[in-house]
Design a protein around this motif. Structure first.
Motif, PDB file in Angstrom:
ATOM      1  N   GLN A 142      27.921 -19.136  37.959  1.00 55.25           N
ATOM      2  CA  GLN A 142      27.593 -17.656  38.544  1.00 55.25           C
ATOM      3  C   GLN A 142      29.041 -17.031  39.154  1.00 55.25           C
ATOM      4  OE1 GLN A 142      23.681 -19.268  39.845  1.00 55.25           O
ATOM      5  NE2 GLN A 142      23.127 -17.144  39.600  1.00 55.25           N
ATOM      6  N   THR A 143      29.544 -18.055  39.917  1.00 63.27           N
ATOM      7  CA  THR A 143      30.754 -17.313  40.611  1.00 63.27           C
ATOM      8  C   THR A 143      31.930 -17.076  39.844  1.00 63.27           C
ATOM      9  OG1 THR A 143      30.038 -18.967  42.534  1.00 63.27           O
ATOM     10  CG2 THR A 143      32.290 -18.007  42.548  1.00 63.27           C
ATOM     11  N   LEU A 144      32.055 -18.002  38.742  1.00 63.42           N
ATOM     12  CA  LEU A 144      33.289 -17.759  37.935  1.00 63.42           C
ATOM     13  C   LEU A 144      32.953 -16.728  36.701  1.00 63.42           C
ATOM     14  CD1 LEU A 144      33.828 -21.441  37.271  1.00 63.42           C
ATOM     15  CD2 LEU A 144      35.683 -20.034  38.066  1.00 63.42           C
ATOM     16  N   LEU A 145      31.950 -16.328  36.221  1.00 63.27           N
ATOM     17  CA  LEU A 145      31.503 -15.502  35.243  1.00 63.27           C
ATOM     18  C   LEU A 145      31.242 -14.326  35.749  1.00 63.27           C
ATOM     19  CD1 LEU A 145      29.606 -17.584  32.576  1.00 63.27           C
ATOM     20  CD2 LEU A 145      31.827 -16.910  32.505  1.00 63.27           C
ATOM     21  N   PRO A 146      32.256 -13.025  35.242  1.00 61.10           N
ATOM     22  CA  PRO A 146      31.465 -11.850  35.649  1.00 61.10           C
ATOM     23  C   PRO A 146      30.082 -11.493  35.548  1.00 61.10           C
ATOM     24  CG  PRO A 146      32.952 -11.557  33.838  1.00 61.10           C
ATOM     25  CD  PRO A 146      32.887 -13.152  34.067  1.00 61.10           C
ATOM     26  N   SER A 147      29.311 -10.719  36.343  1.00 66.40           N
ATOM     27  CA  SER A 147      28.187 -10.763  36.153  1.00 66.40           C
ATOM     28  C   SER A 147      27.587  -9.995  34.889  1.00 66.40           C
ATOM     29  CB  SER A 147      27.426  -9.930  37.147  1.00 66.40           C
ATOM     30  OG  SER A 147      27.876  -8.459  37.107  1.00 66.40           O
ATOM     31  N   SER A 148      26.803 -10.948  34.134  1.00 76.21           N
ATOM     32  CA  SER A 148      26.326 -10.243  32.902  1.00 76.21           C
ATOM     33  C   SER A 148      24.768 -10.125  33.011  1.00 76.21           C
ATOM     34  CB  SER A 148      26.758 -11.357  32.087  1.00 76.21           C
ATOM     35  OG  SER A 148      27.571 -11.855  31.769  1.00 76.21           O
ATOM     36  N   PRO A 149      24.463  -8.866  32.843  1.00 80.71           N
ATOM     37  CA  PRO A 149      23.007  -8.567  33.171  1.00 80.71           C
ATOM     38  C   PRO A 149      22.159  -9.363  32.114  1.00 80.71           C
ATOM     39  CG  PRO A 149      24.221  -6.592  32.197  1.00 80.71           C
ATOM     40  CD  PRO A 149      25.016  -7.778  32.516  1.00 80.71           C
ATOM     41  N   ASN A 150      22.615  -9.622  31.055  1.00 84.21           N
ATOM     42  CA  ASN A 150      21.923 -10.522  30.006  1.00 84.21           C
ATOM     43  C   ASN A 150      21.756 -11.758  30.206  1.00 84.21           C
ATOM     44  OD1 ASN A 150      24.246 -10.377  29.044  1.00 84.21           O
ATOM     45  ND2 ASN A 150      23.733 -10.429  26.956  1.00 84.21           N
ATOM     46  N   VAL A 151      22.333 -12.513  30.927  1.00 83.42           N
ATOM     47  CA  VAL A 151      22.227 -13.941  31.333  1.00 83.42           C
ATOM     48  C   VAL A 151      21.025 -14.251  32.368  1.00 83.42           C
ATOM     49  CG1 VAL A 151      23.307 -15.946  32.030  1.00 83.42           C
ATOM     50  CG2 VAL A 151      24.507 -14.336  30.837  1.00 83.42           C
ATOM     51  N   ILE A 152      20.190 -15.073  32.073  1.00 84.46           N
ATOM     52  CA  ILE A 152      19.275 -15.690  33.190  1.00 84.46           C
ATOM     53  C   ILE A 152      19.731 -17.052  33.493  1.00 84.46           C
ATOM     54  CG2 ILE A 152      16.870 -16.006  33.693  1.00 84.46           C
ATOM     55  CD1 ILE A 152      17.236 -13.469  30.926  1.00 84.46           C
ATOM     56  N   TRP A 153      20.041 -17.434  34.604  1.00 84.28           N
ATOM     57  CA  TRP A 153      20.352 -18.930  34.894  1.00 84.28           C
ATOM     58  C   TRP A 153      19.120 -19.394  35.364  1.00 84.28           C
ATOM     59  CZ3 TRP A 153      25.090 -19.895  33.502  1.00 84.28           C
ATOM     60  CH2 TRP A 153      26.228 -18.681  33.567  1.00 84.28           C
ATOM     61  N   VAL A 154      18.830 -20.800  34.735  1.00 88.13           N
ATOM     62  CA  VAL A 154      17.558 -21.198  34.987  1.00 88.13           C
ATOM     63  C   VAL A 154      18.077 -22.821  35.437  1.00 88.13           C
ATOM     64  CG1 VAL A 154      15.511 -22.179  33.697  1.00 88.13           C
ATOM     65  CG2 VAL A 154      16.526 -20.143  33.025  1.00 88.13           C
TER      66      VAL A 154
END
Ligand SMILES: C[S@@+](CC[C@H](N)C(=O)[O-])C[C@H]1O[C@@H](n2cnc3c(N)ncnc32)[C@H](O)[C@@H]1O
Length: 251
Positions: free
Chosen positions: A92-104
């Motif tokens: 989450q820190t490394l990747l630019p925020s992607s609204p279509n990614v849901i981290w589980v």
């Protein structure tokens, strides 16, 4: 599994995810994910006429997001799942925020956080090979088929090599280290690893996971709803299994 992977993430997430190289930086690490996407995923989707646009996918064991950013570019929705909170935090820190990614964050070892028949594509790479026993590998295959929609596709890698990758000395030393770990004597196992100047982060069966016969994996995939699973690389550490989940009339 969670504790070991959290520990590896704290020490050097890039290296323990992609241990074929030591000197990763963020650019080279994420570029390797892009290359793997183009090499492993894209041709297969094209062969099946699967258009990712507008579909939802699940990446099992996303680690620090090495490949997740590619999935996010092509799929409508990406469930990026991992047992390790430390790995997910790095992603989450490394990747630019992607609204279509849901981290589980998954308590593991299955896919308890994912609803049945909720995704169109499931992918997993460099994950099942680290699961400590055959049963967990086969259970995760069942879970992959459970969460897949009918007509959806899956692609995962596991280890089916019957041959140890080390000489007898290596096998002896790691055998003792892993046996101690399996007996619950993890501190002793790590202490012994350090004493013989080996990497204590890879002590135990969450690194040298179980090898599983490809035939057993196909059988489980078939029983879980895939009428014709494909296997490539049988009897090797990089065995791939892919296919589609049969729809109501068995296609
Ligand atoms: C070697 S890394 C590979 C990461 C990613 N697939 C890649 O290719 O960059 C293995 C990842 O699988 C995760 N993992 C291990 N066991 C898992 C399980 N049972 N369910 C989900 N994730 C798991 C670890 O926490 C780690 O992040």
């Amino acid at each position: 599994m969670r504790r070991d992977w959290d520990d590896r993430a704290r020490r050097d997430a890039f290296y323990y995810i992609a241990s074929w190289r030591k000197d990763w930086d963020a650019d080279s690490f994420f570029r390797s994910g892009e290359e793997d996407y183009q090499r492993l995923v894209e041709p297969l989707l094209a062969e099946y006429g699967f258009d990712p646009q507008g579909t939802a996918m699940l990446e099992v064991g996303c680690g620090a997001g090495r490949m997740t950013h590619c999935f996010a570019r092509y799929f409508r929705e990406v469930y990026a799942l991992d047992v390790s909170l430390e790995m997910l935090q790095r992603a989450q820190t490394l990747l630019p925020s992607s609204p279509n990614v849901i981290w589980v964050l998954e308590p593991g070892p299955g896919l308890s956080k994912v609803a049945s028949e909720s995704v169109d594509f499931v992918f997993s790479y460099l994950v099942l090979q680290h699961l400590p026993v055959e049963r967990l590998v086969l259970d995760l295959v069942r879970e992959i088929l459970r969460v897949l929609r009918k007509g959806g596709m899956f692609l995962f890698q596991f280890n089916s090599s019957p041959h140890p990758s080390m000489n007898w000395k290596g096998r002896l030393v790691w055998g003792v280290i892993d046996e101690l770990w399996q007996l619950g004597l993890e501190r002793l196992s790590r202490a012994l690893t350090s004493a013989v100047k080996l990497d204590s982060a890879i002590a135990g069966r969450t690194w040298r996971g179980a090898s599983v016969e490809a035939g057993k994996v196909s059988e489980v995939a078939r029983a879980a709803g895939c009428s014709a699973p494909h296997i490539e690389g049988e009897n090797g550490p990089m065995t791939w299994c892919w296919g589609t989940k049969s729809d109501a009339d068995g296609k």
